[in-house]
Design a protein around this motif. Structure first.
Motif, PDB file in Angstrom:
ATOM      1  N   THR A  26       0.878  -0.965  -0.097  1.00 56.70           N
ATOM      2  CA  THR A  26       0.046  -0.272  -0.064  1.00 56.70           C
ATOM      3  C   THR A  26       1.279   1.154   0.071  1.00 56.70           C
ATOM      4  O   THR A  26       1.733   1.160   0.336  1.00 56.70           O
ATOM      5  N   LEU A  27       0.493   2.229   0.087  1.00 55.44           N
ATOM      6  CA  LEU A  27       1.475   3.422  -0.343  1.00 55.44           C
ATOM      7  C   LEU A  27       1.936   3.915   1.477  1.00 55.44           C
ATOM      8  O   LEU A  27       2.220   4.358   0.963  1.00 55.44           O
ATOM      9  N   LYS A  28       0.443   3.428   1.724  1.00 56.18           N
ATOM     10  CA  LYS A  28       0.818   3.873   2.923  1.00 56.18           C
ATOM     11  C   LYS A  28       1.700   3.572   3.689  1.00 56.18           C
ATOM     12  O   LYS A  28       2.167   4.840   4.689  1.00 56.18           O
ATOM     13  N   GLU A  29       1.946   1.904   3.279  1.00 58.63           N
ATOM     14  CA  GLU A  29       3.185   1.995   3.996  1.00 58.63           C
ATOM     15  C   GLU A  29       4.257   1.580   3.787  1.00 58.63           C
ATOM     16  O   GLU A  29       5.349   2.284   3.780  1.00 58.63           O
ATOM     17  N   LEU A  30       4.439   2.855   1.961  1.00 66.88           N
ATOM     18  CA  LEU A  30       5.817   2.754   1.409  1.00 66.88           C
ATOM     19  C   LEU A  30       5.758   4.771   2.499  1.00 66.88           C
ATOM     20  O   LEU A  30       7.187   4.575   2.532  1.00 66.88           O
ATOM     21  N   GLU A  31       5.019   5.282   2.746  1.00 66.55           N
ATOM     22  CA  GLU A  31       4.902   6.819   2.754  1.00 66.55           C
ATOM     23  C   GLU A  31       5.259   6.796   4.218  1.00 66.55           C
ATOM     24  O   GLU A  31       6.117   7.046   4.579  1.00 66.55           O
ATOM     25  N   SER A  32       5.083   5.751   5.224  1.00 71.28           N
ATOM     26  CA  SER A  32       5.418   5.594   5.937  1.00 71.28           C
ATOM     27  C   SER A  32       6.788   4.746   6.635  1.00 71.28           C
ATOM     28  O   SER A  32       7.504   4.853   7.979  1.00 71.28           O
ATOM     29  N   ARG A  33       7.502   4.029   6.176  1.00 71.01           N
ATOM     30  CA  ARG A  33       8.413   3.766   5.868  1.00 71.01           C
ATOM     31  C   ARG A  33       8.341   3.026   7.082  1.00 71.01           C
ATOM     32  O   ARG A  33       9.777   2.630   7.330  1.00 71.01           O
ATOM     33  N   SER A  34       7.499   1.970   7.132  1.00 68.55           N
ATOM     34  CA  SER A  34       7.441   1.144   8.377  1.00 68.55           C
ATOM     35  C   SER A  34       8.550  -0.405   7.437  1.00 68.55           C
ATOM     36  O   SER A  34       9.132  -1.062   8.489  1.00 68.55           O
ATOM     37  N   TYR A  35       8.814  -0.133   6.531  1.00 75.55           N
ATOM     38  CA  TYR A  35       9.451  -0.929   5.965  1.00 75.55           C
ATOM     39  C   TYR A  35      10.946  -1.457   6.719  1.00 75.55           C
ATOM     40  O   TYR A  35      11.469  -2.531   7.179  1.00 75.55           O
ATOM     41  N   PHE A  36      11.573  -0.212   7.140  1.00 76.04           N
ATOM     42  CA  PHE A  36      12.994  -0.160   7.777  1.00 76.04           C
ATOM     43  C   PHE A  36      12.564  -0.500   8.873  1.00 76.04           C
ATOM     44  O   PHE A  36      13.334  -0.477   9.881  1.00 76.04           O
ATOM     45  N   GLU A  37      11.374  -0.718   9.339  1.00 74.77           N
ATOM     46  CA  GLU A  37      11.379  -1.139  10.944  1.00 74.77           C
ATOM     47  C   GLU A  37      11.003  -2.515  11.374  1.00 74.77           C
ATOM     48  O   GLU A  37      10.420  -3.535  12.056  1.00 74.77           O
ATOM     49  N   SER A  38      10.937  -2.905   9.649  1.00 76.67           N
ATOM     50  CA  SER A  38      11.098  -4.549   9.925  1.00 76.67           C
ATOM     51  C   SER A  38      11.538  -5.414  10.580  1.00 76.67           C
ATOM     52  O   SER A  38      13.617  -5.531  10.983  1.00 76.67           O
ATOM     53  N   PHE A  39      11.002  -5.992  11.586  1.00 73.33           N
ATOM     54  CA  PHE A  39      12.290  -7.412  11.730  1.00 73.33           C
ATOM     55  C   PHE A  39      13.009  -8.378  10.353  1.00 73.33           C
ATOM     56  O   PHE A  39      15.133  -8.499  10.406  1.00 73.33           O
ATOM     57  N   HIS A  40      12.506  -8.231   9.543  1.00 75.23           N
ATOM     58  CA  HIS A  40      12.986  -8.782   8.161  1.00 75.23           C
ATOM     59  C   HIS A  40      14.327  -7.832   7.382  1.00 75.23           C
ATOM     60  O   HIS A  40      14.874  -8.481   6.388  1.00 75.23           O
ATOM     61  N   TYR A  41      14.239  -6.677   7.091  1.00 75.32           N
ATOM     62  CA  TYR A  41      14.989  -5.607   6.691  1.00 75.32           C
ATOM     63  C   TYR A  41      16.447  -5.284   6.933  1.00 75.32           C
ATOM     64  O   TYR A  41      16.664  -6.346   5.887  1.00 75.32           O
ATOM     65  N   PRO A  42      16.892  -5.519   7.615  1.00 74.25           N
ATOM     66  CA  PRO A  42      18.771  -6.066   7.853  1.00 74.25           C
ATOM     67  C   PRO A  42      19.005  -7.200   7.105  1.00 74.25           C
ATOM     68  O   PRO A  42      19.884  -7.578   5.994  1.00 74.25           O
ATOM     69  N   PHE A  43      17.920  -8.374   6.985  1.00 75.05           N
ATOM     70  CA  PHE A  43      18.579  -9.564   6.193  1.00 75.05           C
ATOM     71  C   PHE A  43      18.322  -9.316   4.340  1.00 75.05           C
ATOM     72  O   PHE A  43      18.896 -10.099   3.908  1.00 75.05           O
ATOM     73  N   ASN A  44      17.414  -8.345   4.480  1.00 74.83           N
ATOM     74  CA  ASN A  44      17.416  -7.865   3.077  1.00 74.83           C
ATOM     75  C   ASN A  44      17.800  -7.461   2.236  1.00 74.83           C
ATOM     76  O   ASN A  44      17.942  -6.912   0.976  1.00 74.83           O
ATOM     77  N   LYS A  45      19.193  -7.041   3.113  1.00 73.17           N
ATOM     78  CA  LYS A  45      19.980  -6.389   2.457  1.00 73.17           C
ATOM     79  C   LYS A  45      21.169  -6.940   0.847  1.00 73.17           C
ATOM     80  O   LYS A  45      21.442  -7.819   1.841  1.00 73.17           O
ATOM     81  N   ALA A  46      21.002  -6.297  -0.256  1.00 73.42           N
ATOM     82  CA  ALA A  46      21.444  -6.985  -0.822  1.00 73.42           C
ATOM     83  C   ALA A  46      23.346  -7.351  -0.719  1.00 73.42           C
ATOM     84  O   ALA A  46      23.408  -5.798  -0.374  1.00 73.42           O
ATOM     85  N   SER A  47      24.192  -7.804  -1.251  1.00 76.23           N
ATOM     86  CA  SER A  47      25.777  -7.231   0.080  1.00 76.23           C
ATOM     87  C   SER A  47      26.978  -7.432  -0.571  1.00 76.23           C
ATOM     88  O   SER A  47      27.867  -7.081  -0.658  1.00 76.23           O
ATOM     89  N   VAL A  48      26.136  -7.865  -2.030  1.00 77.02           N
ATOM     90  CA  VAL A  48      27.203  -8.340  -3.227  1.00 77.02           C
ATOM     91  C   VAL A  48      27.247  -6.545  -4.127  1.00 77.02           C
ATOM     92  O   VAL A  48      25.909  -6.736  -5.062  1.00 77.02           O
ATOM     93  N   PRO A  49      28.280  -5.712  -3.839  1.00 74.69           N
ATOM     94  CA  PRO A  49      28.030  -4.627  -5.184  1.00 74.69           C
ATOM     95  C   PRO A  49      28.295  -5.336  -6.210  1.00 74.69           C
ATOM     96  O   PRO A  49      28.816  -6.051  -6.635  1.00 74.69           O
ATOM     97  N   ILE A  50      27.674  -4.382  -7.085  1.00 76.47           N
ATOM     98  CA  ILE A  50      27.724  -5.191  -8.773  1.00 76.47           C
ATOM     99  C   ILE A  50      29.184  -4.923  -9.100  1.00 76.47           C
ATOM    100  O   ILE A  50      30.443  -3.782  -9.224  1.00 76.47           O
TER     101      ILE A  50
END
Length: 678
Positions: A26-50
């Motif tokens: 949802t746009l609300k979720e996008l606007e709130s930036r709540s994704y960055f408070e998720s338990f899962h966020y640190p695991f979802n960072k790509a670690s290989v630079p191009i």
């Protein structure tokens, strides 16, 4: 390990659970930036630079974009630490791809980090998708495009997600009719997204899908023309719809002018209203696109997997992509840097090995674990000829892959098979090559290295163990390798050194041949009742890994005391027979001032028993149980069974280097957890 999220429980992203990738709905979720408070966020960072050399804008030539759309997305690939399906979908023909788009029908599709990691390892850019469609899409656009400020704000949030998760931009798919007065804010959205993404992610892309027109009509053009060019002008390219006619690529090129390579003509592999019919005729459309010298967007190449093409996924996938390669050619050079290491892992399999020792026999999938993929040539199996293939059920030296060479070979013949082509610029230092082989005593495997120099002098050097004098005439030079047995039974490590100052390494081939020694029965294999003596022409060898590095390269592992290792979200439950069940998130980082990068970490647990009746002089055998691999500096242990006899758990984080070297377990950082009464 159970991997199903029970549908009765509402998924709460803030609560600890097996790390997963998921979209923003949802746009609300996008606007709130709540994704960055998720338990899962640190695991979802790509670690290989191009891969260096690809972080710039795309090369000025025709390109292939692949749009991965499969059954709603987030399937086996949602399990960030890996799933359990050995037959999960994967792509391994990265040498033909320039841009990879992860697509689903959610509002904001965030690419799982596994795809970004492996694509980046191969120099391929990765895009997420922003899509609006149906009545819901109209509601979204009314909010998104209500003001210039709202358009800019949502664009900024999308750019921020690309930066923080490590992918390279966005595909925009506005599949809705709009009011003419909404168009100026739509252009503001596209323009602002392009500008903010470009300024924060080097070499990033924003690509427009041919859907809504500049008048607000939902009217697919199937080409670049005056109805969609205003959007093309403010972003990095257009992905056209699939129902084009033969002269549309040429017409689009004329409209694009000097940006013709930014026109990606859509091809639906499922063949829905697509030029040439897709499926096994996808190359028909590619031939036309190539002739008119524009780019191609291949939608849903997972068709091969989803429709279970015969005879099996591995063979059908290799055959399908070989048609793409035959039509398009290999226009991308793999730009390699040293150290170069690959274990041919496909990101899925039936076992996992570390340094030749099998540490797990569980089925698994984790696309992040893909090694640099070999460029094997596909041939429809001709009788007895040796066809190299990645055989996930055959032994692995590292990870779960290999290249297996099986077939028939006469005594004085040899066969050369392509493994890699690319460009590795070599320095003045001597270059060390290492490769591991497991073979029967009548089969030998060498490497042929192709070099060119600045004055275009080509050289072909054979690296091999003794007994090859009879074949030396075919090569500029033969370099004998020293052989040493690894710790693991059956594997032999070959090592050779060459000085090639001023040369570029352009290709690596495998050479299958017979050793000079007379044929003898295999002494190493346990002979069972079904054993048959192999015929003298049977050939069988497995290549486990290749490492190329300069003579002065040493993996630099920090001492274990320079790491801070911590456990959080510790959760104990009681299990059967007085056992406990533990879940915990383990994180590690280097103490102040130390900056090292490592490609991944293997995670093990040692279960330390209580000492019964004091120390009776018995020595405890230290058994390290393999738990998995981490590509970021944290790992979630889910529901680990701990028997009642155990007093301590020692979680060991094995640091792995870019040349494939793994730190000795006794020198690794670890986290120790004492088991207290519940």
């Amino acid at each position: 390990m159970s991997h199903s999220i029970n549908s009765e429980f509402k998924f709460d992203p803030k609560e600890p659970s097996m790390p997963i990738s998921y979209p923003i709905k949802t746009l609300k979720e996008l606007e709130s930036r709540s994704y960055f408070e998720s338990f899962h966020y640190p695991f979802n960072k790509a670690s290989v630079p191009i891969e260096s050399g690809y972080s710039e804008p795309l090369p000025n030539r025709r390109r292939i974009l692949v749009c991965h759309d499969m059954a709603g997305g987030y399937l086996d690939d949602k399990w960030v630490q890996g799933g359990t399906n050995a037959e999960a979908y994967a792509i391994w023909h990265w040498h033909l791809i320039d841009v990879f788009v992860y697509f689903s029908h959610n509002l904001v599709t965030l690419p799982p980090p596994s795809w970004t990691n492996t694509a980046h390892r191969h120099g391929v850019k990765v895009l997420g998708t922003f899509i609006t469609e149906g009545d819901e899409g109209t509601t979204v656009c009314n909010e998104l495009l209500s003001t210039k400020e709202s358009a800019q704000m949502y664009a900024k949030h999308l750019a921020e997600l690309a930066v923080n998760l490590g992918f390279d931009g966005w595909l925009l798919n506005m599949e809705v009719s709009l009011k003419p007065e909404q168009i100026s804010n739509l252009k503001e959205f596209v323009n602002h997204l392009s500008l903010t993404t470009h300024s924060s992610v080097p070499g990033s892309l924003v690509i427009w899908y041919d859907s809504v027109t500049i008048n607000g009509d939902l009217w697919w053009q199937n080409e670049l023309n005056e109805h969609n060019k205003p959007f093309f002008d403010i972003c990095d390219g257009i992905f056209t719809n699939y129902s084009w006619q033969e002269d549309y690529p040429r017409r689009s090129a004329a409209v694009a002018g000097d940006r013709k390579f930014d026109v990606y003509m859509g091809i639906d592999v499922f063949g829905r209203n697509t030029y040439g019919g897709g499926m096994w005729n996808t190359n028909v459309a590619l031939d036309v696109i190539r002739k008119d010298d524009v780019s191609a967007a291949i939608f849903a190449p997972g068709w091969v997997y989803e429709t279970k093409q015969a005879p099996d996924f591995e063979t059908a996938q290799n055959r399908w992509w070989s048609l793409v390669e035959k039509s398009w050619g290999i226009v991308r050079k793999y730009l390699g840097t040293l150290p170069f290491y690959t274990n041919f892992d496909q990101g899925r399999g039936y076992h996992i090995s570390v340094d030749g020792d099998q540490v797990s026999d569980a089925t698994w999938c984790n696309i992040s674990s893909q090694g640099v993929q070999p460029l094997l040539e596909f041939a429809d199996s001709t009788a007895n000829s040796i066809q190299p293939l990645v055989d996930l059920k055959e032994a692995s030296y590292s990870g779960g892959g290999n290249i297996t060479f099986k077939g028939s070979l006469e005594k004085d013949n040899y066969l050369k098979r392509r493994i890699f082509q690319g460009e590795f610029t070599l320095s003045e230092l001597p270059i060390h090559f290492f490769y591991s082989v497991k073979s029967d005593s009548n089969s030998s495997l060498g490497l042929v290295l192709e070099f060119t120099s600045t004055i275009n002098k080509a050289m072909s050097i054979l690296l091999t163990s003794h007994g090859m004098d009879h074949l030396s005439s075919g090569f500029s030079k033969v370099v004998p390798t020293s052989e040493h047995k690894g710790n693991a039974p059956g594997w032999v490590i070959h090592e050779g050194t060459i000085e090639m100052n001023g040369y570029i390494l352009t290709g690596i081939h495998a050479l299958c041949y017979r050793p000079n020694a007379p044929f003898k029965e295999l002494k190493s294999r346990p002979f069972g009742p079904d054993y048959t003596v192999p015929s003298s022409t049977d050939y069988s060898a497995v290549l486990g890994h290749i490492t190329v590095k300069t003579s002065n390269y040493k993996p630099d592992f920090p001492v274990s005391t320079s790491w801070l290792v911590d456990g959080e979200y510790i959760n104990w439950k009681s299990g059967p027979q007085d056992s406990r069940i533990l879940s915990v998130k383990i994180s590690w980082e280097l103490k102040e001032g130390k900056n090292f990068a490592f490609p991944h970490y293997n995670v093990y647990v040692e279960k330390i028993p209580k000492l019964a009746g004091g120390n009776s002089g018995t020595t405890i055998e230290h058994v390290q149980e393999y738990l998995g691999v981490a590509h970021v500096n944290c790992f979630y242990v889910s529901e680990l069974k701990v028997p009642a006899s155990i007093s301590n758990l020692k979680f060991i984080i094995q640091v792995c280097s870019f040349d494939g070297t793994n730190q000795n377990l006794e020198d690794c950082p670890y986290y120790q957890l004492e088991i207290k009464g519940l």
